[in-house]
Design a protein around this motif. Sequence first.
Motif, PDB file in Angstrom:
ATOM      1  N   SER A   6      17.842 137.250 -34.620  1.00 58.11           N
ATOM      2  CA  SER A   6      18.889 136.150 -34.112  1.00 58.11           C
ATOM      3  C   SER A   6      19.503 135.612 -35.579  1.00 58.11           C
ATOM      4  O   SER A   6      20.735 135.411 -35.479  1.00 58.11           O
ATOM      5  CB  SER A   6      18.349 135.050 -33.361  1.00 58.11           C
ATOM      6  N   ALA A   7      18.794 135.474 -36.539  1.00 58.58           N
ATOM      7  CA  ALA A   7      19.394 134.961 -37.987  1.00 58.58           C
ATOM      8  C   ALA A   7      20.060 135.836 -38.428  1.00 58.58           C
ATOM      9  O   ALA A   7      21.136 135.703 -39.046  1.00 58.58           O
ATOM     10  CB  ALA A   7      18.093 134.750 -38.625  1.00 58.58           C
ATOM     11  N   ASP A   8      19.738 137.383 -38.218  1.00 57.25           N
ATOM     12  CA  ASP A   8      20.636 138.258 -38.851  1.00 57.25           C
ATOM     13  C   ASP A   8      21.843 138.491 -38.330  1.00 57.25           C
ATOM     14  O   ASP A   8      23.026 138.529 -38.461  1.00 57.25           O
ATOM     15  CB  ASP A   8      19.830 139.746 -38.816  1.00 57.25           C
ATOM     16  N   LYS A   9      21.847 138.396 -36.898  1.00 57.27           N
ATOM     17  CA  LYS A   9      23.178 138.090 -36.075  1.00 57.27           C
ATOM     18  C   LYS A   9      24.174 137.013 -36.395  1.00 57.27           C
ATOM     19  O   LYS A   9      25.324 137.152 -36.772  1.00 57.27           O
ATOM     20  CB  LYS A   9      22.972 138.176 -34.400  1.00 57.27           C
ATOM     21  N   GLU A  10      23.482 135.893 -36.624  1.00 56.19           N
ATOM     22  CA  GLU A  10      24.270 134.702 -37.132  1.00 56.19           C
ATOM     23  C   GLU A  10      24.808 134.771 -38.456  1.00 56.19           C
ATOM     24  O   GLU A  10      26.114 134.559 -38.547  1.00 56.19           O
ATOM     25  CB  GLU A  10      23.312 133.436 -37.177  1.00 56.19           C
ATOM     26  N   LYS A  11      24.136 135.540 -39.356  1.00 51.93           N
ATOM     27  CA  LYS A  11      24.897 136.014 -40.749  1.00 51.93           C
ATOM     28  C   LYS A  11      26.013 136.906 -40.538  1.00 51.93           C
ATOM     29  O   LYS A  11      26.966 136.886 -41.125  1.00 51.93           O
ATOM     30  CB  LYS A  11      23.800 136.338 -41.515  1.00 51.93           C
ATOM     31  N   GLU A  12      25.876 137.818 -39.566  1.00 57.28           N
ATOM     32  CA  GLU A  12      26.798 138.940 -39.238  1.00 57.28           C
ATOM     33  C   GLU A  12      27.908 138.333 -38.705  1.00 57.28           C
ATOM     34  O   GLU A  12      29.148 138.404 -39.103  1.00 57.28           O
ATOM     35  CB  GLU A  12      26.146 140.044 -38.226  1.00 57.28           C
ATOM     36  N   LEU A  13      27.689 137.343 -37.905  1.00 58.32           N
ATOM     37  CA  LEU A  13      29.036 136.780 -37.180  1.00 58.32           C
ATOM     38  C   LEU A  13      29.707 135.886 -38.411  1.00 58.32           C
ATOM     39  O   LEU A  13      30.847 135.593 -38.354  1.00 58.32           O
ATOM     40  CB  LEU A  13      28.443 135.751 -36.100  1.00 58.32           C
ATOM     41  N   GLY A  14      28.988 135.340 -38.997  1.00 59.04           N
ATOM     42  CA  GLY A  14      29.497 134.319 -40.191  1.00 59.04           C
ATOM     43  C   GLY A  14      30.273 135.138 -41.251  1.00 59.04           C
ATOM     44  O   GLY A  14      31.558 134.640 -41.740  1.00 59.04           O
ATOM     45  N   ALA A  15      29.724 136.409 -41.612  1.00 60.05           N
ATOM     46  CA  ALA A  15      30.573 137.281 -42.407  1.00 60.05           C
ATOM     47  C   ALA A  15      31.673 137.551 -41.877  1.00 60.05           C
ATOM     48  O   ALA A  15      33.000 137.527 -42.511  1.00 60.05           O
ATOM     49  CB  ALA A  15      29.530 138.306 -42.944  1.00 60.05           C
ATOM     50  N   ARG A  16      31.840 137.822 -40.569  1.00 57.65           N
ATOM     51  CA  ARG A  16      33.066 138.464 -39.901  1.00 57.65           C
ATOM     52  C   ARG A  16      34.091 137.121 -39.909  1.00 57.65           C
ATOM     53  O   ARG A  16      35.176 137.549 -40.127  1.00 57.65           O
ATOM     54  CB  ARG A  16      32.798 138.893 -38.398  1.00 57.65           C
ATOM     55  N   LEU A  17      33.614 135.885 -39.656  1.00 57.72           N
ATOM     56  CA  LEU A  17      34.273 134.729 -39.586  1.00 57.72           C
ATOM     57  C   LEU A  17      34.949 134.666 -41.152  1.00 57.72           C
ATOM     58  O   LEU A  17      36.289 134.284 -40.896  1.00 57.72           O
ATOM     59  CB  LEU A  17      33.471 133.671 -39.201  1.00 57.72           C
ATOM     60  N   ARG A  18      34.320 134.652 -41.892  1.00 60.36           N
ATOM     61  CA  ARG A  18      34.742 134.480 -43.415  1.00 60.36           C
ATOM     62  C   ARG A  18      35.734 135.542 -43.729  1.00 60.36           C
ATOM     63  O   ARG A  18      36.916 135.274 -44.222  1.00 60.36           O
ATOM     64  CB  ARG A  18      33.550 134.583 -44.288  1.00 60.36           C
ATOM     65  N   GLY A  19      35.549 136.798 -43.245  1.00 60.89           N
ATOM     66  CA  GLY A  19      36.417 137.852 -43.592  1.00 60.89           C
ATOM     67  C   GLY A  19      38.000 137.693 -42.828  1.00 60.89           C
ATOM     68  O   GLY A  19      38.984 137.796 -43.543  1.00 60.89           O
ATOM     69  N   TYR A  20      37.820 137.173 -41.433  1.00 56.84           N
ATOM     70  CA  TYR A  20      38.824 136.978 -40.894  1.00 56.84           C
ATOM     71  C   TYR A  20      39.597 135.583 -41.259  1.00 56.84           C
ATOM     72  O   TYR A  20      40.993 135.744 -41.470  1.00 56.84           O
ATOM     73  CB  TYR A  20      38.766 136.843 -39.298  1.00 56.84           C
ATOM     74  N   ARG A  21      38.965 134.788 -41.680  1.00 56.32           N
ATOM     75  CA  ARG A  21      39.526 133.479 -42.325  1.00 56.32           C
ATOM     76  C   ARG A  21      40.321 133.766 -43.378  1.00 56.32           C
ATOM     77  O   ARG A  21      41.587 133.494 -43.558  1.00 56.32           O
ATOM     78  CB  ARG A  21      38.407 132.428 -42.379  1.00 56.32           C
ATOM     79  N   ASN A  22      39.802 134.653 -44.237  1.00 50.51           N
ATOM     80  CA  ASN A  22      40.252 134.938 -45.572  1.00 50.51           C
ATOM     81  C   ASN A  22      41.497 135.572 -45.376  1.00 50.51           C
ATOM     82  O   ASN A  22      42.602 135.629 -46.020  1.00 50.51           O
ATOM     83  CB  ASN A  22      39.280 135.498 -46.289  1.00 50.51           C
ATOM     84  N   TYR A  23      41.564 136.578 -44.457  1.00 49.19           N
ATOM     85  CA  TYR A  23      42.462 137.568 -44.311  1.00 49.19           C
ATOM     86  C   TYR A  23      43.732 136.884 -43.690  1.00 49.19           C
ATOM     87  O   TYR A  23      44.784 136.860 -43.971  1.00 49.19           O
ATOM     88  CB  TYR A  23      41.942 138.566 -43.029  1.00 49.19           C
ATOM     89  N   ARG A  24      43.538 135.693 -42.957  1.00 44.65           N
ATOM     90  CA  ARG A  24      44.590 134.974 -42.228  1.00 44.65           C
ATOM     91  C   ARG A  24      44.925 133.923 -43.407  1.00 44.65           C
ATOM     92  O   ARG A  24      46.225 133.218 -43.125  1.00 44.65           O
ATOM     93  CB  ARG A  24      44.193 134.107 -41.126  1.00 44.65           C
ATOM     94  N   GLY A  25      44.234 133.962 -44.619  1.00 47.80           N
ATOM     95  CA  GLY A  25      44.784 132.831 -45.525  1.00 47.80           C
ATOM     96  C   GLY A  25      44.637 131.499 -45.500  1.00 47.80           C
ATOM     97  O   GLY A  25      44.998 130.653 -45.823  1.00 47.80           O
ATOM     98  N   LEU A  26      43.511 131.322 -44.705  1.00 43.05           N
ATOM     99  CA  LEU A  26      43.183 130.040 -44.400  1.00 43.05           C
ATOM    100  C   LEU A  26      41.708 129.526 -45.303  1.00 43.05           C
ATOM    101  O   LEU A  26      40.857 130.366 -45.557  1.00 43.05           O
ATOM    102  CB  LEU A  26      42.394 129.724 -42.740  1.00 43.05           C
TER     103      LEU A  26
END
Length: 127
Positions: A6-26
């Motif tokens: 579960s913790a690993d999945k949360e970290k993976e989700l967080g990494a995707r969130l960070r990547g898409y946030r950065n990609y959108r320039g937010l």
Amino acid sequence: MRQQVSADKEKELGARLRGYRNYRGLSQSDLGKHLGVTFQQVQKYEKGVNRISGIRILEIAKLLGISVSTLLGEDSSVDPIGEISSESLGLVRRLEAMPEASRRSATEAMLRIIDAIEGANAGQDPA
């Protein structure tokens, strides 16, 4: 074991969130304002420290212009942007903003530079 998965999945989700946030320039603050949370909370989401609720996942996906399945990593047709550095994303954004002819020239020049650096590093002993 179950908690670790579960913790690993949360970290993976967080990494995707960070990547898409950065990609959108937010920034984290920008995203936090849209969601009604602090930038510290966004940091916790991105690090996988705090779990993101289902409703919040829907809000985030909508704000980032992606599907929930993409944010959750279930859409295999989408590249895993969460693993791209913010520096690389910045470079891509700058290239995309250039006129096509300039972009082609800049891309070719950067590829030559990368090839030269890789060639120079090939003979070095990794320390």
